[in-house]
Design a protein around this motif. Structure first.
Motif: not given
Length: 70
Positions: A34-61
């Motif tokens: 009731e008081n919790v919202i869960f969010f799991a970003p979908k844009q950075n799966g599998y090989f996109k994780t190799f793009d680097g933390i800045e790009i992955v972080g930006y897509r997540t944002l």
């Protein structure tokens, strides 16, 4: 309007958003839904994780901002 808590669940290298389902389940049982919202970003799966933390972080944002806006 009650307070809500946002949990952003981000997987690791080679993961995808579905890998967060078990963690979401444990948090749901612990804190309730009731008081919790869960969010799991979908844009950075599998090989996109190799793009680097800045790009992955930006897509997540961008995805998180769109989620909040809706």
């Amino acid at each position: 309007m009650s307070e809500k808590h946002l949990f952003v669940l981000v997987h690791g290298l080679w993961g995808n958003y579905k890998h967060m389902d078990s963690i979401k389940g444990v948090f749901s049982k612990t804190f309730g839904d009731e008081n919790v919202i869960f969010f799991a970003p979908k844009q950075n799966g599998y090989f996109k994780t190799f793009d680097g933390i800045e790009i992955v972080g930006y897509r997540t944002l961008l995805e998180l901002c769109e989620f909040i806006r809706k």
